[in-house]
Write a protein that holds these residues in place. Structure first.
Motif, PDB file in Angstrom:
ATOM      1  N   PRO A   2     -75.477  89.219  31.428  1.00  0.00           N
ATOM      2  CA  PRO A   2     -76.028  87.920  31.816  1.00  0.00           C
ATOM      3  C   PRO A   2     -75.574  86.788  30.887  1.00  0.00           C
ATOM      4  N   ILE A   3     -75.573  85.596  31.434  1.00  0.00           N
ATOM      5  CA  ILE A   3     -75.184  84.408  30.685  1.00  0.00           C
ATOM      6  C   ILE A   3     -76.304  84.019  29.714  1.00  0.00           C
ATOM      7  N   THR A   4     -75.958  83.767  28.480  1.00  0.00           N
ATOM      8  CA  THR A   4     -76.978  83.344  27.519  1.00  0.00           C
ATOM      9  C   THR A   4     -76.783  81.877  27.167  1.00  0.00           C
ATOM     10  N   ILE A   5     -77.725  81.402  26.416  1.00  0.00           N
ATOM     11  CA  ILE A   5     -77.694  80.008  26.008  1.00  0.00           C
ATOM     12  C   ILE A   5     -76.439  79.742  25.180  1.00  0.00           C
ATOM     13  N   TYR A   6     -75.983  80.775  24.535  1.00  0.00           N
ATOM     14  CA  TYR A   6     -74.813  80.647  23.683  1.00  0.00           C
ATOM     15  C   TYR A   6     -73.560  80.394  24.519  1.00  0.00           C
ATOM     16  N   ASP A   7     -73.468  81.086  25.639  1.00  0.00           N
ATOM     17  CA  ASP A   7     -72.333  80.892  26.538  1.00  0.00           C
ATOM     18  C   ASP A   7     -72.293  79.452  27.046  1.00  0.00           C
ATOM     19  N   VAL A   8     -73.476  78.975  27.390  1.00  0.00           N
ATOM     20  CA  VAL A   8     -73.555  77.611  27.903  1.00  0.00           C
ATOM     21  C   VAL A   8     -73.109  76.633  26.826  1.00  0.00           C
ATOM     22  N   ALA A   9     -73.555  76.861  25.614  1.00  0.00           N
ATOM     23  CA  ALA A   9     -73.213  75.973  24.501  1.00  0.00           C
ATOM     24  C   ALA A   9     -71.692  75.900  24.336  1.00  0.00           C
ATOM     25  N   ARG A  10     -71.074  77.033  24.357  1.00  0.00           N
ATOM     26  CA  ARG A  10     -69.622  77.075  24.188  1.00  0.00           C
ATOM     27  C   ARG A  10     -68.930  76.340  25.336  1.00  0.00           C
ATOM     28  N   GLU A  11     -69.367  76.662  26.533  1.00  0.00           N
ATOM     29  CA  GLU A  11     -68.784  76.046  27.726  1.00  0.00           C
ATOM     30  C   GLU A  11     -68.900  74.516  27.695  1.00  0.00           C
ATOM     31  N   ALA A  12     -70.059  74.046  27.185  1.00  0.00           N
ATOM     32  CA  ALA A  12     -70.288  72.595  27.180  1.00  0.00           C
ATOM     33  C   ALA A  12     -69.769  71.948  25.901  1.00  0.00           C
ATOM     34  N   GLY A  13     -69.366  72.761  24.966  1.00  0.00           N
ATOM     35  CA  GLY A  13     -68.876  72.212  23.714  1.00  0.00           C
ATOM     36  C   GLY A  13     -69.964  71.584  22.860  1.00  0.00           C
ATOM     37  N   VAL A  14     -71.141  72.173  22.908  1.00  0.00           N
ATOM     38  CA  VAL A  14     -72.247  71.680  22.074  1.00  0.00           C
ATOM     39  C   VAL A  14     -72.894  72.879  21.383  1.00  0.00           C
ATOM     40  N   SER A  15     -73.925  72.643  20.608  1.00  0.00           N
ATOM     41  CA  SER A  15     -74.613  73.763  19.967  1.00  0.00           C
ATOM     42  C   SER A  15     -75.713  74.296  20.874  1.00  0.00           C
ATOM     43  N   MET A  16     -76.143  75.504  20.588  1.00  0.00           N
ATOM     44  CA  MET A  16     -77.177  76.085  21.424  1.00  0.00           C
ATOM     45  C   MET A  16     -78.489  75.296  21.329  1.00  0.00           C
ATOM     46  N   LEU A  32     -75.099  61.499  28.398  1.00  0.00           N
ATOM     47  CA  LEU A  32     -73.801  62.088  28.667  1.00  0.00           C
ATOM     48  C   LEU A  32     -73.777  63.559  28.269  1.00  0.00           C
ATOM     49  N   THR A  33     -74.315  63.823  27.094  1.00  0.00           N
ATOM     50  CA  THR A  33     -74.386  65.201  26.618  1.00  0.00           C
ATOM     51  C   THR A  33     -75.189  66.049  27.597  1.00  0.00           C
ATOM     52  N   ARG A  34     -76.309  65.486  28.002  1.00  0.00           N
ATOM     53  CA  ARG A  34     -77.167  66.204  28.938  1.00  0.00           C
ATOM     54  C   ARG A  34     -76.368  66.588  30.179  1.00  0.00           C
ATOM     55  N   LYS A  35     -75.578  65.652  30.632  1.00  0.00           N
ATOM     56  CA  LYS A  35     -74.831  65.911  31.853  1.00  0.00           C
ATOM     57  C   LYS A  35     -73.812  67.035  31.640  1.00  0.00           C
ATOM     58  N   LYS A  36     -73.150  66.981  30.508  1.00  0.00           N
ATOM     59  CA  LYS A  36     -72.184  68.040  30.206  1.00  0.00           C
ATOM     60  C   LYS A  36     -72.860  69.410  30.233  1.00  0.00           C
ATOM     61  N   VAL A  37     -74.018  69.446  29.588  1.00  0.00           N
ATOM     62  CA  VAL A  37     -74.751  70.710  29.521  1.00  0.00           C
ATOM     63  C   VAL A  37     -75.179  71.166  30.915  1.00  0.00           C
ATOM     64  N   MET A  38     -75.701  70.224  31.665  1.00  0.00           N
ATOM     65  CA  MET A  38     -76.148  70.564  33.017  1.00  0.00           C
ATOM     66  C   MET A  38     -74.995  71.154  33.834  1.00  0.00           C
ATOM     67  N   THR A  39     -73.862  70.525  33.689  1.00  0.00           N
ATOM     68  CA  THR A  39     -72.700  71.006  34.431  1.00  0.00           C
ATOM     69  C   THR A  39     -72.355  72.435  34.035  1.00  0.00           C
ATOM     70  N   ALA A  40     -72.366  72.661  32.730  1.00  0.00           N
ATOM     71  CA  ALA A  40     -72.050  74.000  32.244  1.00  0.00           C
ATOM     72  C   ALA A  40     -73.055  75.020  32.780  1.00  0.00           C
ATOM     73  N   ILE A  41     -74.323  74.633  32.758  1.00  0.00           N
ATOM     74  CA  ILE A  41     -75.381  75.520  33.261  1.00  0.00           C
ATOM     75  C   ILE A  41     -75.120  75.868  34.716  1.00  0.00           C
ATOM     76  N   GLU A  42     -74.823  74.830  35.453  1.00  0.00           N
ATOM     77  CA  GLU A  42     -74.550  74.977  36.875  1.00  0.00           C
ATOM     78  C   GLU A  42     -73.377  75.925  37.089  1.00  0.00           C
ATOM     79  N   ARG A  43     -72.292  75.614  36.408  1.00  0.00           N
ATOM     80  CA  ARG A  43     -71.060  76.372  36.602  1.00  0.00           C
ATOM     81  C   ARG A  43     -71.235  77.845  36.249  1.00  0.00           C
ATOM     82  N   LEU A  44     -71.957  78.078  35.175  1.00  0.00           N
ATOM     83  CA  LEU A  44     -72.130  79.458  34.724  1.00  0.00           C
ATOM     84  C   LEU A  44     -73.276  80.169  35.451  1.00  0.00           C
ATOM     85  N   GLY A  45     -74.097  79.398  36.092  1.00  0.00           N
ATOM     86  CA  GLY A  45     -75.261  80.008  36.737  1.00  0.00           C
ATOM     87  C   GLY A  45     -76.231  80.543  35.695  1.00  0.00           C
TER      88      GLY A  45
END
Lengths: 337, 337
Positions: A2-16, A32-45
């Motif tokens: 499963p995808i963890t918060i860490y994966d999302v962080a890496r994908e979005a280029g931010v910290s967990m 803007l950061t929020r949006k990047k994170v949201m996108t990563a969350i979305e993409r990774l499910g």
DNA sequence: CTGAAAGCGCTAACAT
DNA sequence: ATGTTAGCGCTTTCAG
């Protein structure tokens, strides 16, 4: 995996930590950061792991509900009220049946505490020292629904059982009856059994009517026991002309017992039940009964619990909801009601 | 500060690994050591933290139950079956009401997956592509109770709804009726609505009886809709002489509609209901009905789920429980039954 | 049979 | 506004 918060962080280029912030709606995040994170969350499910969150935060947003028997119409209605409010406040419910067995109740309390529920909603007839003991070891908020403990130590939401029974009996007295029977619940149920019986006796006393043991039957709340008890009453030399039953099922059983003997309700015998479960409107004659607001009791109890869980101020720890008598066809019409 | 496994370890003079072993019943512990640990646990009043355990072990011993409405007699009976078996296998239940709303169902599935339930029990009329999609992202075992998906992809426990409706209609046909009405459930319920209707039509067809649209009413499963629908039927130039209702509540409503017009059941109109909820025995005349074993469906579904959760071999992923018709007083007696 | 140690996935100070 | 880091309490290899 499963995808963890860490994966999302890496994908979005931010910290967990940042990911955690946006997931939890923390406002301290640049849009803007929020949006990047949201996108990563979305993409990774990504789907947050509530167990890990629970361990770290010490809050599970889950409450334990101990109920005697979910298949009973009374309790399932109550449970619905609980669940609706729980959902409204983002809590989930772990539902357990106790069958009124003390041992099982204690064991369930323990299991629920192990599961780290944030609060406990307890339904059951009798609160004993054992319950307090189990509860005390973990100090999570507990609310009683449709019952109370003898000393009023625990918060509770219920109706005035004594008054309800008194009112029902009095309604029958006002209709001119002299011989009023009662089909009680089991005496091991302090409120639903004993207290309602006390209310009945007090109403007779206040009206100067004699108390006759022959007119008292101990029921089980079930249909069959109403049928049986009323059948026995009808064999009396001087049968009752009115009956108050401590549950709707028993009241309906009583009605059928009367009808089976060729008499009729309410002409020959008037009947008042207790609770106003849906059933009461689905029989002929439709049942006059004390309405106990089951759904509301559950809802209010859950609402109260949320307050404790959020450390909000509460004024009344014991709340008595209003009851009333709904007059339908198992009692005769009276002008003044 | 709650007691942790670490505290117990120190108290007992062993490592936390050993404490973990005795708590989990691992046999690789010397009896003496086990006793020391048990004593420490006792003395400290240690209560394992199930959330921490869940995080570490990836098993929560909790299953999610999505149910349309726990306050309905049908589903609360089912829920009881689920809970009993869950308890037997040491699982707890997170209970959620969906009100048959797709959006809410999907959201609940998501929440339950976040809570890391070990399995999912789903009740609800219709299974759509969306459900599969949500479910697929987390591969936890899912079992349907009292329903099936159109393609039979998911394990399910239910009865043969088509055959049940066919049988009920046929029973009425055998009694010599030519004009048999049906009060269906909502057509948005594929099984309880549509399929039962199909069973009814097929039975007519096989018996060479004409299908008359006037004898079909769309109900809501509720008492009121049975009352209403039957009332309408009775206004027909040629009213039906028998009715099959897709739920017991509607059947009872139908009976009352007949009685309210001064006719009687089963003499003038015979009625068969569906489900056999407790209610069926608490009305006069007592209701003849298709018995659907709600409790068993819940119990078997839960049992099946435990097998999937333990990776046990299962032979039949779809299990159809037997149904039968219980003849009581809303149908006339017939020798051969 | 027992212990040491590395996570499980996330939150919550504490820095920066 | 964002990153770093230390746990939360337990299970689970891996050694010994």
């Amino acid at each position: 995996m499963p995808i963890t918060i860490y994966d999302v962080a890496r994908e979005a280029g931010v910290s967990m930590a940042t990911v955690s912030r946006v997931v939890n709606g923390n406002p301290n995040v640049k849009p803007l950061t929020r949006k990047k994170v949201m996108t990563a969350i979305e993409r990774l499910g990504y789907r947050p792991n509530a167990v890990a969150r629970g361990l770290a935060s010490k809050r599970t947003t889950t409450v334990g509900v101990i109920i005697p028997d979910i298949s009973s119409q009374f309790f399932s209605e109550l449970a619905r009220g609980i669940e609706d409010i729980a959902t409204m406040y983002k809590y989930n419910i772990i539902l357990c049946n106790s069958d009124h067995r003390l041992e099982k109740e204690l064991q369930l309390i323990n299991t629920l505490l192990e599961k780290q529920v944030d609060g406990l909603l307890f339904m059951g007839a009798e609160i004993k020292e054992d319950h307090f003991h189990s509860l005390k070891t973990a100090s999570i908020p507990t609310v009683l629904a449709a019952t109370r403990d003898p000393e009023g130590k625990l918060p509770a939401v219920t109706i005035d059982h004594f008054q309800a029974a008194y009112d029902a009996t009095q309604a029958l007295i006002r209709r001119g009856h002299k011989r009023i029977a009662i089909i009680t619940g089991p005496m091991s149920y302090p409120l639903e059994g004993l207290v309602r019986f006390e209310g009945y006796k007090k109403a007779l006393l206040d009206a100067g009517l004699p108390y006759d043991e022959q007119l008292v039957a101990n029921g089980s709340f079930r249909y069959e026991s109403g049928l049986q008890s009323m059948g026995d009453f009808m064999k009396l030399a001087e049968p009752p002309t009115a009956v108050f039953a401590a549950s709707d099922e028993m009241a309906i059983g009583a009605i059928h017992a009367v009808q089976d003997l060729g008499h009729s309700v309410p002409e020959d015998v008037e009947v008042i039940g207790h609770d106003n479960v849906r059933l009461a409107e689905m029989v002929r004659p439709r049942l006059s009964t004390v309405v106990q607001p089951m759904y509301d009791i559950g809802a209010v109890a859950m609402r109260l619990l949320t307050k404790y869980m959020n450390n909000e101020q509460v004024e009344d720890h014991i709340v008595l909801l209003p009851h009333r008598i709904e007059y339908r066809q198992s009692t005769k019409e009276m002008a003044e009601e």
